[in-house]
Design a protein around this motif. Structure first.
Motif, PDB file in Angstrom:
ATOM      1  N   LYS A 138       0.852  -1.285   0.174  1.00 43.98           N
ATOM      2  CA  LYS A 138       0.106   0.002   0.040  1.00 43.98           C
ATOM      3  C   LYS A 138       0.920   1.378  -0.100  1.00 43.98           C
ATOM      4  O   LYS A 138       0.341   2.436   0.120  1.00 43.98           O
TER       5      LYS A 138
ATOM      6  N   PRO B 190       0.846   8.822  -4.338  1.00 47.21           N
ATOM      7  CA  PRO B 190      -0.071   7.600  -3.982  1.00 47.21           C
ATOM      8  C   PRO B 190       0.414   6.605  -5.044  1.00 47.21           C
ATOM      9  O   PRO B 190       0.744   6.817  -6.196  1.00 47.21           O
TER      10      PRO B 190
ATOM     11  N   THR C 111     -10.271   1.864   0.668  1.00 48.84           N
ATOM     12  CA  THR C 111     -10.304   1.764   2.409  1.00 48.84           C
ATOM     13  C   THR C 111      -9.725   0.377   2.670  1.00 48.84           C
ATOM     14  O   THR C 111     -10.058  -0.608   1.955  1.00 48.84           O
TER      15      THR C 111
ATOM     16  N   GLY D 104      -6.353   2.708   6.637  1.00 46.44           N
ATOM     17  CA  GLY D 104      -6.129   3.934   5.862  1.00 46.44           C
ATOM     18  C   GLY D 104      -7.345   3.946   4.874  1.00 46.44           C
ATOM     19  O   GLY D 104      -8.266   3.195   4.730  1.00 46.44           O
TER      20      GLY D 104
ATOM     21  N   GLN E 288      -7.735   6.184   0.931  1.00 46.16           N
ATOM     22  CA  GLN E 288      -7.337   7.139   0.044  1.00 46.16           C
ATOM     23  C   GLN E 288      -8.591   7.400  -0.979  1.00 46.16           C
ATOM     24  O   GLN E 288      -9.221   6.601  -1.271  1.00 46.16           O
TER      25      GLN E 288
ATOM     26  N   SER F 146      -4.875  10.975   1.047  1.00 47.38           N
ATOM     27  CA  SER F 146      -4.766   9.780   1.568  1.00 47.38           C
ATOM     28  C   SER F 146      -4.374   9.964   3.172  1.00 47.38           C
ATOM     29  O   SER F 146      -3.583  10.995   3.574  1.00 47.38           O
TER      30      SER F 146
ATOM     31  N   ASP G  97      -3.109   7.386   6.331  1.00 46.50           N
ATOM     32  CA  ASP G  97      -2.811   5.812   6.785  1.00 46.50           C
ATOM     33  C   ASP G  97      -2.256   6.197   8.197  1.00 46.50           C
ATOM     34  O   ASP G  97      -1.502   6.912   8.744  1.00 46.50           O
TER      35      ASP G  97
ATOM     36  N   ASN H  65      -0.178  11.389   6.093  1.00 48.05           N
ATOM     37  CA  ASN H  65      -1.199  11.985   5.482  1.00 48.05           C
ATOM     38  C   ASN H  65      -0.431  12.868   4.111  1.00 48.05           C
ATOM     39  O   ASN H  65       0.625  13.226   4.301  1.00 48.05           O
TER      40      ASN H  65
END
Length: 623
Positions: A66, A126, A169, A191, A193, A210, A212, A226
């Motif tokens: 991820k 990301p 998610t 998390g 996104q 995002s 996490d 973040n």
């Protein structure tokens, strides 16, 4: 031991079985040309005369990860040494180099942190925005300038094709309780996104955000990450294009044992990074193209040795770097010529490094030509001027010879340099560490021979190299009563070999993707100072094996990965991971099982990595 050899044997069996079936299958797949966007020339991968690994978008989707940090652990030759798992903090090195001896690029632009390589991977991009990742091995000053001593990692983002939205998610846990904390909770992470694209005739846009977080994997390792990322492409006409991208990344994490174990059990670190990159492409005429660019990075690093006593042993660093680059490409009758210059300015304001700045200027020229439709040669040089170290020159040559339509022989000889970081030069963190303002720049040359084979099902590569680093920088001390301090050892000589095999068989709806890659490194330091303890010594991998098997049938996909690592100064270990993914139209649900045999291992310092970890996630992809 038995469980550690089950998956390699299964992988070998799959390779053998599918190779036998290869004769019976029709050639349903085709070889896709991938354009490599580097700092100088834009050439198809079939003409690129370097040892390059490409992690494609298809591979990225299949792996149980991820974050960018986790993703790079599946690339042989790349050594990701995580302290904070799940994308929190990690060091990047290539083929036995240190975490300071490589460059990180975003769409060909430098985004490396000038304070320290520990922060290099704190980037806002990301995984969902990544088209592919290119890993170029070996000294590459001719292509990328200084600090590309052992290689380059280039993140290439997507070019959106339609309007759409994305949502993801997940939640995960080791199902073990935090016995040292106050609440006795299960160790867990989660998390979310979200992102979207907007595509118009002359411009398109991407925006991703995002969050996490998790309560860690042991005492004081909780984290919050973040990220916000934007990219815009503007095409006013067919001769001019402009790309603007920017982002924010903020990571806050418990740093128990990260840098100074066992005394740093209550440590915490906050790293905040902002980026803005602008580049454009202008077709002046049919022969001449101009490519200007500018990249800015701001980084704030707040290291709290005692998170509950902020007035004691706290370090705060504020750094800025700006890189401007103007490149020209001219297509002459006899060759393709690339030339231009770049400027990089770096500045830091720090509580224990001080206030410093430095500037770097470079000029480059390169020529690429084909002979007899078989021999392809790239030759050029990079001239660098640094305000502290003066002029340096870095020539290089890449050449390939097409033996036939499938086989290619490759030769590379390259040079580069690494300018010491602000931490190397000026750190004053007594009694633990102090810098050395008298350090010399590291320099390196490397010679490499290799071969490549490619057809509709197989992709085979093998390379052998020799690299010599002069004035190698190592952190040492005489005994425990004095701080660690960097100095220039005489030489770091490394012999290495790497090979990879990729095999694909089947049709679009049902197919196998099988990959196996191996790296061997034999590094040695000559004339190392006697009676001194090294902080990092040579911690590179000696043996590294990465194997993956992916099976896709209609909407179901399953990936099994197996990673073996043997370091010079750590115990060897096997790590096995699994991802099972099921798609229903634009939705997908996946289950990850990482480190399924619960192996105990360490990648850096005194930080044990997570044991068995399960994650379930849901995605909606309308992009």
């Amino acid at each position: 031991m038995k469980k550690n050899i089950i998956l390699p044997l299964a992988l070998l069996a799959c390779l053998t079985t599918q190779a036998q079936e290869n004769k019976k299958q029709e050639q349903d797949t085709t070889i896709e040309e991938i354009v490599i966007y580097n700092q100088r020339l834009q050439l198809p991968s079939s003409l690129k005369n370097r040892n390059i690994t490409i992690l494609s978008q298809e591979q990225i989707k299949q792996l149980p990860v991820k974050s960018l940090n986790e993703l790079l652990t599946y690339v042989a030759g790349v050594d990701i040494r995580q302290r904070g798992p799940f994308g929190t903090q990690a060091d990047l090195s290539i083929d036995g180099g240190s975490f300071e001896q490589n460059l990180l690029l975003l769409n060909g632009q430098k985004i490396t942190d000038p304070q320290t390589g520990h922060n290099a991977l704190n980037v806002p991009v990301p995984i969902e925005a990544i088209e592919r990742i290119e890993i170029l091995r070996g000294p590459s000053a001719r292509l990328y300038g200084v600090n590309s001593l052992t290689g380059v990692v280039n993140i290439v983002t997507k070019n959106p094709q339609k309007d759409g939205v994305f949502a993801h998610t997940y939640i995960g846990s080791s199902f073990k309780k935090d016995t040292e904390g106050d609440h006795g909770e299960l160790y867990n992470n989660r998390g979310v996104q979200v992102g979207g694209t907007l595509v118009k005739e002359k411009h398109n846009h991407m925006l991703f955000g995002s969050h996490d977080s998790g309560n860690g994997t042991r005492y004081n390792t909780a984290y919050h990450n973040n990220k916000l990322f934007y990219q815009g492409n503007y095409i006013p006409n067919e001769k001019n294009t402009l790309m603007v991208l920017g982002g924010l990344a903020r990571s806050s994490f418990g740093a128990n044992g990260f840098y100074a174990a066992p005394g740093d059990k209550e440590s915490k670190e906050i790293v905040s990074t902002s980026m803005l990159n602008i580049n454009s492409r202008h077709l002046i005429n049919e022969r001449f193209t101009l490519l200007p660019s500018i990249a800015y990075r701001y980084n704030f690093d707040d290291y709290q040795y005692y998170r509950h006593k902020l007035d004691v042993a706290r370090s705060r660093h504020y750094s800025h770097s700006i890189t401007s680059n103007v490149r020209g490409e001219y297509l002459a009758d006899f060759a393709k010529i690339s030339f231009g210059g770049e400027m990089r300015y770096e500045e830091i304001n720090s509580t224990n490094i001080g206030n410093h700045s430095k500037s770097n200027y470079g000029l480059f020229a390169e020529l690429q030509r084909e002979f007899f439709d078989a021999l392809d040669i790239n030759i050029g040089t990079y001239a660098n001027y640094n305000t502290k170290y003066g002029w340096q020159f870095f020539p290089g040559i890449d050449a390939s010879y097409a033996i036939n339509t499938n086989w290619k022989a490759i030769f590379n000889a390259g040079t580069s340099s690494r300018i010491p970081s602000f931490t190397d030069l000026y750190l004053d963190q007594r009694p633990g560490n102090i810098g050395n303002p008298d350090l010399l720049a590291e320099t390196a040359y490397q010679v490499e021979l290799g071969t490549k084979y490619i057809d509709s099902k197989w992709n085979l590569e093998a390379f052998a190299f020799y690299r010599n680093i002069d004035d190698f920088i190592d952190w040492v001390r005489v005994d425990k009563t004095v701080p660690y301090q960097p100095y220039n050892a005489s030489k770091n000589k490394t012999k290495g070999f790497n090979a990879s095999a990729k095999y694909r068989i089947g049709k679009a709806t049902t197919h196998w993707n099988i990959g196996l890659a191996y790296t061997y490194l034999d590094p040695k330091i000559e004339n190392k100072a006697e009676n001194k303890t090294s902080k990092y010594t040579i911690e590179s991998l000696r043996h590294q094996l990465v194997g993956t098997v992916n099976y896709t049938h209609n909407n179901l996909s399953a990936t099994l990965s197996n990673r073996y690592s043997e370091r010079l100064t750590y115990k060897s270990y096997w790590i096995q991971d699994v991802r099972v993914n099921y798609n229903v139209k634009q939705y997908s649900i996946y289950l990850d099982a990482q480190n399924i045999f619960n192996t105990t291992y360490i990648e850096a310092g005194a930080v044990p990595m997570p044991g068995r970890w399960f994650t379930i996630g849901l995605k909606y992809n309308g992009l």
